[in-house]
Scaffold this active site. Sequence first.
Site, PDB file in Angstrom:
ATOM      1  N   LEU A  56      -0.639   0.625   4.112  1.00 25.32           N
ATOM      2  CA  LEU A  56      -1.159  -0.166   2.998  1.00 25.32           C
ATOM      3  C   LEU A  56      -0.226  -1.368   2.898  1.00 25.32           C
ATOM      4  O   LEU A  56       0.896  -1.257   2.403  1.00 25.32           O
ATOM      5  CB  LEU A  56      -1.158   0.644   1.703  1.00 25.32           C
ATOM      6  CG  LEU A  56      -1.612  -0.083   0.432  1.00 25.32           C
ATOM      7  CD1 LEU A  56      -3.049  -0.558   0.562  1.00 25.32           C
ATOM      8  CD2 LEU A  56      -1.460   0.819  -0.783  1.00 25.32           C
ATOM      9  N   ALA A  57      -0.662  -2.494   3.399  1.00 29.79           N
ATOM     10  CA  ALA A  57       0.221  -3.648   3.551  1.00 29.79           C
ATOM     11  C   ALA A  57       0.532  -4.269   2.192  1.00 29.79           C
ATOM     12  O   ALA A  57      -0.372  -4.683   1.462  1.00 29.79           O
ATOM     13  CB  ALA A  57      -0.420  -4.678   4.472  1.00 29.79           C
TER      14      ALA A  57
ATOM     15  N   CYS B 127       2.446   3.700   2.121  1.00 37.74           N
ATOM     16  CA  CYS B 127       1.714   4.110   3.300  1.00 37.74           C
ATOM     17  C   CYS B 127       1.645   5.622   3.360  1.00 37.74           C
ATOM     18  O   CYS B 127       2.030   6.321   2.429  1.00 37.74           O
ATOM     19  CB  CYS B 127       2.406   3.575   4.559  1.00 37.74           C
ATOM     20  SG  CYS B 127       2.770   1.809   4.514  1.00 37.74           S
TER      21      CYS B 127
ATOM     22  N   GLY C 184       6.878   3.718   1.483  1.00 36.94           N
ATOM     23  CA  GLY C 184       7.566   3.311   0.268  1.00 36.94           C
ATOM     24  C   GLY C 184       7.951   1.849   0.269  1.00 36.94           C
ATOM     25  O   GLY C 184       7.374   1.027   0.995  1.00 36.94           O
ATOM     26  N   GLU C 185       8.945   1.542  -0.531  1.00 38.37           N
ATOM     27  CA  GLU C 185       9.438   0.169  -0.649  1.00 38.37           C
ATOM     28  C   GLU C 185      10.954   0.196  -0.846  1.00 38.37           C
ATOM     29  O   GLU C 185      11.458   0.998  -1.639  1.00 38.37           O
ATOM     30  CB  GLU C 185       8.816  -0.557  -1.855  1.00 38.37           C
ATOM     31  CG  GLU C 185       7.300  -0.633  -1.856  1.00 38.37           C
ATOM     32  CD  GLU C 185       6.714  -1.562  -0.813  1.00 38.37           C
ATOM     33  OE1 GLU C 185       7.503  -2.298  -0.169  1.00 38.37           O
ATOM     34  OE2 GLU C 185       5.490  -1.558  -0.638  1.00 38.37           O
TER      35      GLU C 185
ATOM     36  N   ILE D  32      -6.880   3.112 -20.167  1.00 38.28           N
ATOM     37  CA  ILE D  32      -8.049   3.975 -20.327  1.00 38.28           C
ATOM     38  C   ILE D  32      -8.187   4.301 -21.807  1.00 38.28           C
ATOM     39  O   ILE D  32      -7.201   4.637 -22.478  1.00 38.28           O
ATOM     40  CB  ILE D  32      -7.890   5.275 -19.516  1.00 38.28           C
ATOM     41  CG1 ILE D  32      -8.057   4.989 -18.024  1.00 38.28           C
ATOM     42  CG2 ILE D  32      -8.889   6.327 -19.951  1.00 38.28           C
ATOM     43  CD1 ILE D  32      -9.489   4.722 -17.595  1.00 38.28           C
TER      44      ILE D  32
END
Length: 650
Positions: free
Chosen positions: A55-56, A2, A81-82, A302
Site C-alpha cells: 500500500l504505497a 503493507c 509499517g512506517e 460515525i
Amino acid sequence: MCGITGFLFSGQAEVKARSEPHLRAMMDAISHRGPDSQGLWIDPEAGVGLGHLRLAIVDLSPAGHQPMASACDRYQIVYNGEIYNHAALRRDLEQAGHAPSWRGTSDTEVLLAGITAWGLEDTLARTEGMFAIALWDRKDRSLTLARDRLGEKPLYYGWQGGVFLFGSELKALRAHPAFHGEVRRDALTAMLRHGHVPEDLTIYSGVQKLRPGEMATLSNAQPDPRRWFYWDGGSVASMPKGPVPTDKEAIDQLEALLLDAVSNQMMSDVPLGAFLSGGIDSSTIVGLMQHLSDRPVHTFSIGFHEARYNEAEFAKAIAQHLGTHHTELYVADTDLRDVIPALPAMYDEPFADSSQIPTHLVAKLAREHVTVALSGDGGDELFGGYDRYRQGAGFLKILCALPQPLRSLGAATIRSLPASLLNTVMEPIRPTPQGKEPNGQRMHRIANYARSRNVDELHRKMVSVWRFPEAAVINGNNPPSILADHLPPRGDLTDFERMMQLDMLAYMPDDILTKVDRATMSVALESRAPLLDHRVAEFIWPLPLNMKIRDGKSKWLLRQVLYRHVPKDLIERPKMGFEVPIGLWLRGGLRDWAEALITPDRLKREGFLQPALIRQMWDQHQKGSHNWGLQLWNVLMFQAWLEEFSLSGN
C-alpha cells in the site's frame, strides 16, 4: 502500510519445484493489505522466500518496491509499517559516512542502510515508528522477525511440518499447503475469557505471534527461534519516578513531544485525514494536526441514531471549532449487523470486541476519501482513561479497610443468594438500565471482585468476560498469562498505574490495536497512532500519578494539552466510546443467527464447547434473568469463525 509473508524450509526438496506458487497463494490471501503492487524473492538454495503486498504511502515510485535488497546485497527485507523519522536517520547515515548511493526516498531503503551500518537491533533502537519486519541475512543464512515497541503491526509465525511460515495475518499462513490448522484449546479458553486470543498465542497449535518490542531469529541450522525483547514496555512502565516537573513544564513538554509525533506521522505522499470521535484522545490529535496544517484536516466520525450511543454531535462541534473538513455517517442497528458476516474472515481468528463493527464502518468511510488516517489509540492505557482504573483502585482501598474474614463472609453470603432473588429485591431500588446486566448478576460479579487478594487479581477479574472459561471448553484449561503467571515488574507503581501497565502490555496490543489493524487494513487504509510514539510512553510513565488523574479527572495531563486547542466546554462530558448493544441484539435481530450457531447437536458434533452450559446461558439471557450478551458474543464469534474456516474438533 503493507502486508508481508514468507517461509523458510528445513530442507530443499520442495522449494525448487513449488515454492513460488505457494508463496503467491500466501500473498494473495492478504492482498487487501497492499493493493498497489506485489513482489516476491526466493532463494531456492537457502530455502527462503519473502513476499510483499504494497500500500504505497511514501515514495510511490518503483524505488520503494519490496522485497528490497541492501546496497551490499547481504540483506533482503520485507517490511510493513512506517519509520516516521527516516529522514533524520538518512541524515545520520550520511554524516557518518554510511550512506549508499540512494535509489529513492523510501524508509525501507533507510532501514536497510541502517541495518548494514549498525545492525538490526541498534537500528530499531533509533527508529520512531510502527512496523513488522522480516529480514533475511544471506551471510549468516538466518531469518529475523521484529515487531514495533507497542504492537501496532502484527506478525504471526510458526513451524508447520518442515516449513517455517510467517505473515501479517493468519490467512497468509493458512494458504500454504503445509498448514494443518489444529485448534489450540487453551487459546480458545483464553479467547472466551478476554474476547481475543492473548499474548503470543494464536487459535492454532504451532503458530504464535510476536509480542510488542520482540525479535526472533532462526536458521536452518538452528530451527528453534531465539526470542528476546529489544524494548520492554513492562520495564519502561515500572521505571523509578524521576524529578517531578512543574505542571507547566510537564504540559509544555508533552505538547512539544506530541506536536513532533503528529508532525512526523502526517508524513505522506497520499491523502491523509483523522478519525474524530469527539473524545479526549482523538480531539487532541486532530487539534494538533490542524495546528500544524495550513489547510483543513479531513476528519471522519460515525453517528448513531440512539442518543445514548451517539458522540457524532460532539465530534461535529469540535470539527467546527477547529475548522476541519468533516465527514460523518449515521448508521442504524441494521447497518451494524450487516457487518457481522464479514468479521470471521476479517479477523482471521476468533475476536469478540463488538466495537470492531463501528470501527470497520468508520474505516470504510475514511477510505473513500483518504489512504492514511491518524487516530487517538493509546490514550486510555498511557494516560489513565479507563473507568476501571479509578473504580478498581477505590474498590481496593475499601477492601483493605475491611478485615479479611468479614470481606470473605460478605462475598460468600451474596454469592449464596440466587440472582433472581437479588433481582427482585434490588430492582425497585435500582432499576436495571436497558441492555445492562440485572442487579443480581451485577452483585455476584462485585462479590467475586471482593474476594481479590491484590490489584493483579482484581484487574484480571475486571478484564475477564468469562470468569471461568475452562468450564465451557471441552478439555479446556487456562494457559499461562502475563496477567497471572508471568507478571511484569511493578516497581513503585500505584494500584491505578499497575492496571494501566497491565493493559498497555495485554489489552492494548491484543484487543485495541488488533481491532484497528484488521478493520483498517480490510479496506486498505493505513491507521497511525501518534500517542503510541514510544517517546510518549517513556515520558509519561515516570511522572507522578496526579499528572494522570487529578480532582477525579482522568488523563489530566493530556487534557491540559487539549485545552490549548479546544475549549473545555466542548470536551467535558461522560466517557462513551464505541458501545454496541449486543445483549439486546441477541434477543432481537440476531436471535435466529445466533440460535443456528449454538444448537446442542451442532455444539456436540464440533466438540469444542459444553452444550449444556452454553444453552443454559442462552436460555437465561432470552428470559432476561441474566445479561450474558458479552459472554455469548465471545462464543458466537468462535462459532462463526469455525463455520468460516470449516474446522472440526476431530
